[in-house]
Design an enzyme around this catalytic site. Sequence first.
Site, mmCIF file in Angstrom:
data_model
loop_
_atom_site.group_PDB
_atom_site.id
_atom_site.type_symbol
_atom_site.label_atom_id
_atom_site.label_comp_id
_atom_site.label_asym_id
_atom_site.label_seq_id
_atom_site.Cartn_x
_atom_site.Cartn_y
_atom_site.Cartn_z
ATOM 1 N N ASP A 13 41.222 -50.835 43.289
ATOM 2 C CA ASP A 13 40.594 -49.497 43.317
ATOM 3 C C ASP A 13 39.922 -49.145 44.649
ATOM 4 O O ASP A 13 38.812 -48.598 44.669
ATOM 5 C CB ASP A 13 39.569 -49.381 42.171
ATOM 6 N N LYS A 111 46.038 -47.484 36.272
ATOM 7 C CA LYS A 111 45.355 -47.768 34.996
ATOM 8 C C LYS A 111 44.388 -46.645 34.712
ATOM 9 O O LYS A 111 44.044 -45.881 35.620
ATOM 10 C CB LYS A 111 44.610 -49.101 35.093
ATOM 11 N N CYS A 156 35.612 -53.145 37.596
ATOM 12 C CA CYS A 156 37.064 -53.354 37.631
ATOM 13 C C CYS A 156 37.473 -54.657 38.311
ATOM 14 O O CYS A 156 38.443 -55.287 37.894
ATOM 15 C CB CYS A 156 37.742 -52.144 38.250
HETATM 16 C C1 VGL Z 1 35.339 -48.463 38.115
HETATM 17 C C2 VGL Z 1 33.752 -47.500 36.756
HETATM 18 C C3 VGL Z 1 34.663 -46.573 36.312
HETATM 19 C C4 VGL Z 1 35.703 -49.529 39.106
HETATM 20 C C5 VGL Z 1 36.277 -47.551 37.655
HETATM 21 O O1 VGL Z 1 36.714 -49.375 39.834
HETATM 22 O O2 VGL Z 1 34.987 -50.550 39.155
HETATM 23 N N1 VGL Z 1 34.088 -48.439 37.643
HETATM 24 N N2 VGL Z 1 35.919 -46.607 36.762
#
Ligand code: VGL
Length: 210
Positions: A13, A111, A156
């Site tokens: 991410d 995802k 994540c």
């Molecule tokens: C994430 C909260 C919501 C992350 C993704 O990438 O850690 N955290 N969505």
Amino acid sequence: MKLDDTCVLVVVDMQNDFCEGGALPTADGHQVVPVINAVGRKFHNVVLTQDWHPPGHVSFASAHPGKNPLDSVVMPYGTQILWPDHVVQNTWGAEFHPDLDLPHAQLIIRKGYLKEIDSYSAFCMVDGVTKTGLGSYLRERGIERVFVAGCAIDYCVGGLAADAARAGFETFVIDDATASIDPAPGASADRAWKEIAEAGVTRIASSDIE
Ligand code: VGL
Ligand code: ZN
């Protein structure tokens, strides 16, 4: 630590919304990008994950009248923490950070694309059952050791690392290549490091990798 073709770097991410100026910024997202670029060059196998939510996603506080970010709601699959709208599909916030430089990445796995369920780990949804296919992909590629970097250790990165260890991969999180949403002592990042240690994940530094 010496790498070979059974190793993969999973970069979690590394998207605009999780960096400075984004909708759900980590404390240090922009600072880990150069570390990830440098360590990424040492790996033959690189996988990127991309959090990828439809508008009105169940994890958005805006989808629950009267709720604010960081409130939680009880869903059929468990307790859902609510976030600001983030990484909406096909928006700037969902794009990878412009300085991320890993042209040899082999797979981008998305995802969080199902509107009614969240997904922290790129292995499966938060119900713990609905899979993305990442585990099978890594097995078919002959991967034995999974190294993890990116955003955010609290959610994540931690979720993916714990799932990788549970799936039987030898799993390492690269501390200085990992950003946190809440790095305060005793807060979510701290808790995540403890949980993944219990799952058998090893914490390393990028300098441990040859
Ligand atoms: C994430 C909260 C919501 C992350 C993704 O990438 O850690 N955290 N969505
Ligand atoms: Zn998300």
